[in-house]
Design an enzyme around this catalytic site. Structure first.
Site, PDB file in Angstrom:
ATOM      1  N   TYR A   1     -16.621  16.082 -15.671  1.00  0.00           N
ATOM      2  CA  TYR A   1     -17.108  14.705 -15.639  1.00  0.00           C
ATOM      3  C   TYR A   1     -18.146  14.560 -14.508  1.00  0.00           C
ATOM      4  O   TYR A   1     -17.953  15.083 -13.408  1.00  0.00           O
ATOM      5  CB  TYR A   1     -15.910  13.765 -15.429  1.00  0.00           C
TER       6      TYR A   1
ATOM      7  N   LYS B   1      -8.520   5.874 -19.344  1.00  0.00           N
ATOM      8  CA  LYS B   1      -8.885   6.363 -20.678  1.00  0.00           C
ATOM      9  C   LYS B   1      -7.722   6.227 -21.669  1.00  0.00           C
ATOM     10  O   LYS B   1      -7.286   5.129 -21.939  1.00  0.00           O
ATOM     11  CB  LYS B   1      -9.403   7.790 -20.544  1.00  0.00           C
TER      12      LYS B   1
ATOM     13  N   ARG C   1       0.850  -1.202   0.000  1.00  0.00           N
ATOM     14  CA  ARG C   1       0.000   0.000   0.000  1.00  0.00           C
ATOM     15  C   ARG C   1       0.882   1.247   0.000  1.00  0.00           C
ATOM     16  O   ARG C   1       0.579   2.243  -0.636  1.00  0.00           O
ATOM     17  CB  ARG C   1      -0.967   0.012   1.186  1.00  0.00           C
TER      18      ARG C   1
ATOM     19  N   ASP D   1      -7.452  18.513 -14.913  1.00  0.00           N
ATOM     20  CA  ASP D   1      -7.804  17.149 -15.284  1.00  0.00           C
ATOM     21  C   ASP D   1      -7.555  17.057 -16.786  1.00  0.00           C
ATOM     22  O   ASP D   1      -8.295  17.614 -17.591  1.00  0.00           O
ATOM     23  CB  ASP D   1      -9.273  16.871 -14.929  1.00  0.00           C
TER      24      ASP D   1
HETATM   25  N1  PLP Z   1     -11.993  12.752 -15.220  1.00  0.00           N
HETATM   26  C1  PLP Z   1     -12.585  12.658 -16.418  1.00  0.00           C
HETATM   27  C2  PLP Z   1     -12.473  13.795 -17.384  1.00  0.00           C
HETATM   28  C3  PLP Z   1     -13.317  11.514 -16.761  1.00  0.00           C
HETATM   29  O1  PLP Z   1     -13.908  11.448 -17.957  1.00  0.00           O
HETATM   30  C4  PLP Z   1     -13.418  10.460 -15.810  1.00  0.00           C
HETATM   31  C5  PLP Z   1     -14.189   9.242 -16.128  1.00  0.00           C
HETATM   32  O2  PLP Z   1     -14.855   9.162 -17.133  1.00  0.00           O
HETATM   33  C6  PLP Z   1     -12.791  10.607 -14.571  1.00  0.00           C
HETATM   34  C7  PLP Z   1     -12.073  11.750 -14.304  1.00  0.00           C
HETATM   35  C8  PLP Z   1     -12.900   9.535 -13.513  1.00  0.00           C
HETATM   36  O3  PLP Z   1     -12.076   8.474 -13.827  1.00  0.00           O
HETATM   37  P1  PLP Z   1     -12.352   6.955 -13.359  1.00  0.00           P
HETATM   38  O4  PLP Z   1     -13.551   6.478 -14.089  1.00  0.00           O
HETATM   39  O5  PLP Z   1     -11.082   6.279 -13.724  1.00  0.00           O
HETATM   40  O6  PLP Z   1     -12.571   7.005 -11.864  1.00  0.00           O
END
Ligand code: PLP
Length: 347
Positions: A105, A202, A53, A177
């Protein structure tokens, strides 16, 4: 240790963080599928590892690799993009405020509003393409500006350099992000941001087989706090997932080139089709922030947002009629996916 100081992106993606394995010189970083490490004397860790961890060699290689791709000093990885977001917001205190892009998101919005707001952290959602609106939203409690660019799902392109400049003048940190751009197309730290975050699920993963997240920063104090919380909270990625992501970053450059080529072709084609009310794509000259996209992104990315004539029912018919595209949440994999945010990811 390989000298990568002059290496370009694709070379770093293959080599950074990775040395031949100790003992047998396996070229691929092994999957250190272990929970613990044998100590030579109480509290004396061989090569710095005591418990997975806290740290794991496969994870260390991934973190170094992605830090190199984003041009930052430290990478800290998580079991999902949402876990990365949570851990960053967990560095704030009750009473602190975050100015967030108004189009983020759905899971990020859910965390902000339903998890952290009840704990006393406040979120002001602002169209960050409007710098006057950003300045008006900042007050003495604002600690972080949260950018997503391009945004999910409307593909707004936020001027990272301009927003980071305003943030710095006000003593505020900027988080980007960067999931929708990938480190290949955009490097927010070089544009003045303090921290960059990815859902590695992604583009970085790229094969639709891993859920993960990462942050990269050169802010040593913030990195130490986030690394502390990574261990304390414990939302860490498994060694196997780190291995899969390391395999994936090696092809990120070539995958992104193809994603962008395909998406631009499709966006141009869709723009002329009957029944399509609007096409939004950062690589099209018709995009409202096309100039900003050209300034900070290498190309327009692999995601296109369209509106179809006829509203929700027509959208449903459209989504049920696709054949090569799969109706599924997520993005950045080798398959082509299609989805309706209001019904699915942002419901
Ligand atoms: N940030 C963006 C722009 C996303 O599109 C997503 C998920 O679709 C996330 C964060 C969250 O990621 P995760 O699904 O890996 O938790």
């Amino acid at each position: 240790m390989k000298n990568l100081s002059e290496a370009k992106f694709a070379t770093r993606s293959i080599h950074a963080g990775q040395e031949p394995a100790p003992g047998n010189h396996a070229i691929m970083t092994p999957i250190y599928q272990t929970s613990t490490f044998v100590q030579s004397s109480p509290g004396e860790y061989v090569e710095g590892y005591d418990y997975s961890r806290s740290a794991n060699p496969t994870r260390t290689a991934l973190e170094k690799n992605i830090a190199s791709l984003e041009g930052g000093d430290r990478g800290i990885s998580f079991s999902s993009g949402c876990a990365a977001t949570s851990t960053v917001i967990n560095t704030l205190r009750p009473g602190d405020r975050v100015v967030s892009a108004d189009d983020v998101y759905g899971g990020t919005y859910r965390l902000f509003e339903n998890v952290f707001r009840p704990m006393g952290i406040h979120f002001d959602f602002v169209d960050l393409c409007d710098l006057d609106a950003l300045s008006a939203a900042i007050n003495s409690d604002t600690k972080v500006i949260w950018i997503e660019s391009p945004t999910n799902p409307l593909l707004k392109v936020i001027d990272i350099e301009a927003v980071s400049d305003i943030a710095r003048k006000n003593g505020i940190k900027t988080v980007v992000d960067n999931t929708f751009a990938s480190p290949y197309l955009q490097n927010p730290l070089s544009l003045g941001a303090d921290l960059v975050l990815h859902s590695t699920t992604k583009y970085i993963g790229g094969q639709s087989d891993v859920i993960g997240g990462v942050v990269v920063t050169s802010d040593a104090e913030w990195a130490d706090r986030i690394a502390y919380l990574q261990n304390a909270i414990g939302s860490v990625p498994a060694p196997m997932d780190c291995f899969l992501l390391l395999r994936s970053t090696k092809t990120l450059a070539v995958r992104m080139e193809k994603h962008c080529e395909n998406a631009l072709y499709l966006a141009e084609w869709l723009s002329g089709q009957p029944g399509i009310a609007s096409v939004t794509y950062p690589g099209l000259k018709t995009h409202p922030q096309y100039d900003v996209a050209c300034k900070q992104m290498k190309a327009g990315g692999g995601i296109i947002t369209i509106e179809v004539d006829g509203g929700l029912e027509a959208s449903r018919t459209f989504l049920e009629s696709v054949s090569l595209f799969s109706l599924a949440e997520s993005l950045g994999g080798v398959e082509s996916l299609i989805e309706h945010p209001a019904i699915m990811t942002h419901a």
